[in-house]
Scaffold this active site. Structure first.
Site, PDB file in Angstrom:
ATOM      1  N   ARG A 214       0.865  -1.181   0.000  1.00 17.96           N
ATOM      2  CA  ARG A 214       0.000   0.000   0.000  1.00 17.96           C
ATOM      3  C   ARG A 214       0.905   1.236   0.000  1.00 17.96           C
ATOM      4  O   ARG A 214       1.982   1.211   0.617  1.00 17.96           O
ATOM      5  CB  ARG A 214      -0.909  -0.009   1.239  1.00 17.96           C
ATOM      6  CG  ARG A 214      -1.923   1.106   1.200  1.00 17.96           C
ATOM      7  CD  ARG A 214      -2.906   1.059   2.356  1.00 17.96           C
ATOM      8  NE  ARG A 214      -3.622   2.309   2.430  1.00 17.96           N
ATOM      9  CZ  ARG A 214      -4.175   2.801   3.522  1.00 17.96           C
ATOM     10  NH1 ARG A 214      -4.123   2.115   4.652  1.00 17.96           N
ATOM     11  NH2 ARG A 214      -4.790   3.962   3.489  1.00 17.96           N
ATOM     12  N   HIS A 215       0.484   2.276  -0.701  1.00 19.67           N
ATOM     13  CA  HIS A 215       1.289   3.497  -0.751  1.00 19.67           C
ATOM     14  C   HIS A 215       1.585   4.017   0.663  1.00 19.67           C
ATOM     15  O   HIS A 215       0.856   3.723   1.619  1.00 19.67           O
ATOM     16  CB  HIS A 215       0.558   4.581  -1.562  1.00 19.67           C
ATOM     17  CG  HIS A 215      -0.749   4.965  -0.950  1.00 19.67           C
ATOM     18  ND1 HIS A 215      -0.840   5.832   0.113  1.00 19.67           N
ATOM     19  CD2 HIS A 215      -2.017   4.575  -1.219  1.00 19.67           C
ATOM     20  CE1 HIS A 215      -2.110   5.964   0.461  1.00 19.67           C
ATOM     21  NE2 HIS A 215      -2.850   5.202  -0.329  1.00 19.67           N
ATOM     22  N   ASN A 221      -4.464  10.957   4.362  1.00 17.39           N
ATOM     23  CA  ASN A 221      -4.527   9.916   5.393  1.00 17.39           C
ATOM     24  C   ASN A 221      -4.472  10.540   6.786  1.00 17.39           C
ATOM     25  O   ASN A 221      -5.184  10.104   7.700  1.00 17.39           O
ATOM     26  CB  ASN A 221      -3.347   8.932   5.286  1.00 17.39           C
ATOM     27  CG  ASN A 221      -3.408   8.053   4.059  1.00 17.39           C
ATOM     28  OD1 ASN A 221      -2.375   7.647   3.537  1.00 17.39           O
ATOM     29  ND2 ASN A 221      -4.612   7.759   3.585  1.00 17.39           N
ATOM     30  N   ARG A 262       0.285   9.213  -5.081  1.00 16.22           N
ATOM     31  CA  ARG A 262       0.780   8.521  -3.884  1.00 16.22           C
ATOM     32  C   ARG A 262       1.377   7.150  -4.203  1.00 16.22           C
ATOM     33  O   ARG A 262       2.319   6.720  -3.536  1.00 16.22           O
ATOM     34  CB  ARG A 262      -0.328   8.426  -2.818  1.00 16.22           C
ATOM     35  CG  ARG A 262      -1.683   7.866  -3.274  1.00 16.22           C
ATOM     36  CD  ARG A 262      -2.725   8.294  -2.250  1.00 16.22           C
ATOM     37  NE  ARG A 262      -4.066   7.704  -2.399  1.00 16.22           N
ATOM     38  CZ  ARG A 262      -5.028   8.222  -3.156  1.00 16.22           C
ATOM     39  NH1 ARG A 262      -4.779   9.280  -3.896  1.00 16.22           N
ATOM     40  NH2 ARG A 262      -6.236   7.664  -3.169  1.00 16.22           N
ATOM     41  N   HIS A 356      -3.768   0.764  -3.310  1.00 18.03           N
ATOM     42  CA  HIS A 356      -4.485   1.539  -2.288  1.00 18.03           C
ATOM     43  C   HIS A 356      -5.218   0.576  -1.343  1.00 18.03           C
ATOM     44  O   HIS A 356      -5.302  -0.619  -1.609  1.00 18.03           O
ATOM     45  CB  HIS A 356      -5.514   2.439  -2.968  1.00 18.03           C
ATOM     46  CG  HIS A 356      -4.919   3.355  -3.983  1.00 18.03           C
ATOM     47  ND1 HIS A 356      -4.660   4.673  -3.725  1.00 18.03           N
ATOM     48  CD2 HIS A 356      -4.542   3.143  -5.271  1.00 18.03           C
ATOM     49  CE1 HIS A 356      -4.155   5.242  -4.807  1.00 18.03           C
ATOM     50  NE2 HIS A 356      -4.078   4.335  -5.764  1.00 18.03           N
TER      51      HIS A 356
HETATM   52  O1  F6P Z   1      -8.573   6.461   3.323  1.00 13.81           O
HETATM   53  C1  F6P Z   1      -7.808   5.964   2.278  1.00 13.81           C
HETATM   54  C2  F6P Z   1      -8.649   5.228   1.276  1.00 13.81           C
HETATM   55  O2  F6P Z   1      -7.767   4.638   0.320  1.00 13.81           O
HETATM   56  C3  F6P Z   1      -9.713   6.085   0.582  1.00 13.81           C
HETATM   57  O3  F6P Z   1      -9.269   6.813  -0.535  1.00 13.81           O
HETATM   58  C4  F6P Z   1     -10.775   5.058   0.228  1.00 13.81           C
HETATM   59  O4  F6P Z   1     -12.029   5.639  -0.030  1.00 13.81           O
HETATM   60  C5  F6P Z   1     -10.740   4.206   1.461  1.00 13.81           C
HETATM   61  O5  F6P Z   1      -9.383   4.168   1.896  1.00 13.81           O
HETATM   62  C6  F6P Z   1     -11.212   2.784   1.265  1.00 13.81           C
HETATM   63  O6  F6P Z   1     -11.384   2.136   2.509  1.00 13.81           O
HETATM   64  P1  F6P Z   1     -12.865   1.915   3.108  1.00 13.81           P
HETATM   65  O7  F6P Z   1     -13.579   1.137   2.062  1.00 13.81           O
HETATM   66  O8  F6P Z   1     -12.632   1.127   4.360  1.00 13.81           O
HETATM   67  O9  F6P Z   1     -13.531   3.236   3.348  1.00 13.81           O
END
Ligand code: F6P
Length: 410
Positions: A214-215, A221, A262, A356
């Site tokens: 993951r980045h 964040n 990222r 991601h």
């Molecule tokens: O917060 C970082 C991220 O990569 C967001 O861009 C994305 O919407 C989210 O995590 C995805 O995780 P979750 O589905 O748990 O909200």
């Protein structure tokens, strides 16, 4: 009939033949079989004095090129024959073998032995184009500019197209779509040893080493903000450098990322620390698109759009953000991204994907990791990565630490 086997690859350049050859060889070797790949292109590069990559070399109208390629084919066939007469079980002839005449020559030389023709096709223009770009960065094109190298390779392919004759009178054949890994046609007139195993492994995805990263930490964040295209924080940059150090002794020829800053920023130092590595950004690995919620924090969503937060809580996998995506709607594009990864990567090479949080969960899910409803909750930290190893005998998904994510100066 003979229990030894000759597998003859067939297909235009850049259709995944060598990857298929290596996949069959490496897998059957583990079953204690003696398998060897005889690659005409490698032999050509070894025997040619000077550079043999010019497209004209491959023209059927160039008698010297034709004679030279025929010579390479004959040498490899003789080597394959000796290998089978001695200890070998399976000889794989890895070359385009697109003309009927070439295939007849193979049938004559190998008379009395079962032969399986295995044609690799790919109708996916985008993947083909990406493979062309990748191949044109190989050493044999190093003397050309990137665009000239692509043009040269495309011209070479067009010469092969003029020579191409589909499989027809060959007794035993499989035609495979090497992008999707599916069998398009098959014909079996003889008893072909190991046929079922070969057929099986053609359609099975085998992962030697896939590092799913993951980045590093971003400014978004820090604020718990979703989506966007934020860059890495100082800590995120330090994480990227630590990853680069960690992987510096593990060769990774291609690092796949998304189009977002990222992932590119995380991959850059890793690629730099490698002896030879390139970054390929795939839009299929872009993070889940949160639609009207893009750029918001989870708290803001809860306060301003409680119905979104609530519906997502009820069914996180099935939920789709208004004007955006959901885990379920990402399934296809993630699968397609992985098809590209396996098409573009050489079979023997380690793979790295820098993705991601949601994307990496979906990548794991594509390998049938956990039940779907659990997927959106899979732990996806930034100070560890997943190491995947998958074959017909084992499935490993290990979460591994890399050295400290802190800057060394601190
Ligand atoms: O917060 C970082 C991220 O990569 C967001 O861009 C994305 O919407 C989210 O995590 C995805 O995780 P979750 O589905 O748990 O909200």
């Amino acid at each position: 009939m003979d229990s030894k086997l000759v597998i003859v690859l067939v297909g235009l350049p850049a259709r995944g033949k060598s990857t298929m050859a290596r996949k069959i060889a490496r897998t059957l070797e583990r079953d204690e079989l003696k398998v060897r790949v005889f690659n005409n292109g490698e032999l050509r590069r070894k025997l040619a004095q000077g550079n043999s990559s010019a497209p004209e070399f491959f023209s059927p109208q160039n008698p010297e090129g034709v004679a030279f390629r025929e010579k390479c084919a004959r040498i490899n066939l003789d080597l394959a024959q000796s290998f089978l007469q001695e200890e070998g079980d399976i000889a794989i002839i890895d070359a385009s073998n697109v003309s009927r005449q070439r295939r007849e020559m193979i049938e004559e030389t190998m008379a009395g032995r079962p032969i399986l023709f295995l044609e690799c096709r790919n109708a996916d223009e985008e993947a083909l184009e990406a493979n062309l770009v990748r191949k044109s960065s190989l050493r044999e094109f190093a003397h050309l500019s990137p665009q000239k190298a692509i043009d040269s390779f495309a011209k070479r392919i067009s010469f092969y197209e003029t020579m191409y004759e589909p499989l027809h009178s060959e007794r035993n054949c499989i035609v495979v779509d090497s992008f999707t890994g599916s069998i398009l046609q098959e014909k079996l007139a003889d008893v072909v040893p190991y046929y079922d195993r070969i057929r099986d492994l053609i359609t099975t995805r085998i992962v030697k080493n896939l590092f799913l990263v993951r980045h590093g930490e971003t400014y978004f964040n820090l604020e718990d903000r979703i989506g966007g295209d934020s860059v890495l924080t100082a800590k995120g940059l330090a994480q990227a450098r630590a990853l680069a150090e960690h992987f510096s002794t593990i060769p990774i020829p291609i690092i796949f990322t998304s189009n977002y800053l990222r992932t590119l920023q995380t991959a850059a130092p890793i690629a730099e620390k490698q002896e030879h590595s390139s970054i390929i950004a795939l839009p299929e690995f872009n993070e889940i698109h949160a639609g009207i919620c893009d750029g918001m924090t989870y708290q803001e969503i809860l306060a301003r759009m409680p119905e979104v937060a609530d519906a997502r809580k009820q069914d996180k996998y099935g939920y789709t953000y208004p004007e955006g995506e959901g885990y379920a709607t990402m399934e296809q594009r993630i699968h397609r991204g992985l098809q590209k990864v396996f098409y573009l990567n050489n079979y023997d090479d380690n793979i790295m994907i820098v993705g991601h949080r949601a994307v990496n969960r979906m990548i794991l899910s594509d390998f049938l990791f956990r039940q779907k409803e659990e997927v959106p909750y899979v732990y996806m930290p930034q100070n560890r990565y997943y190491h995947l190893q998958i074959d017909p005998h084992k499935k490993n998904f290990e979460l591994q630490p890399y050295a400290s994510g802190q800057s060394k100066k601190r």
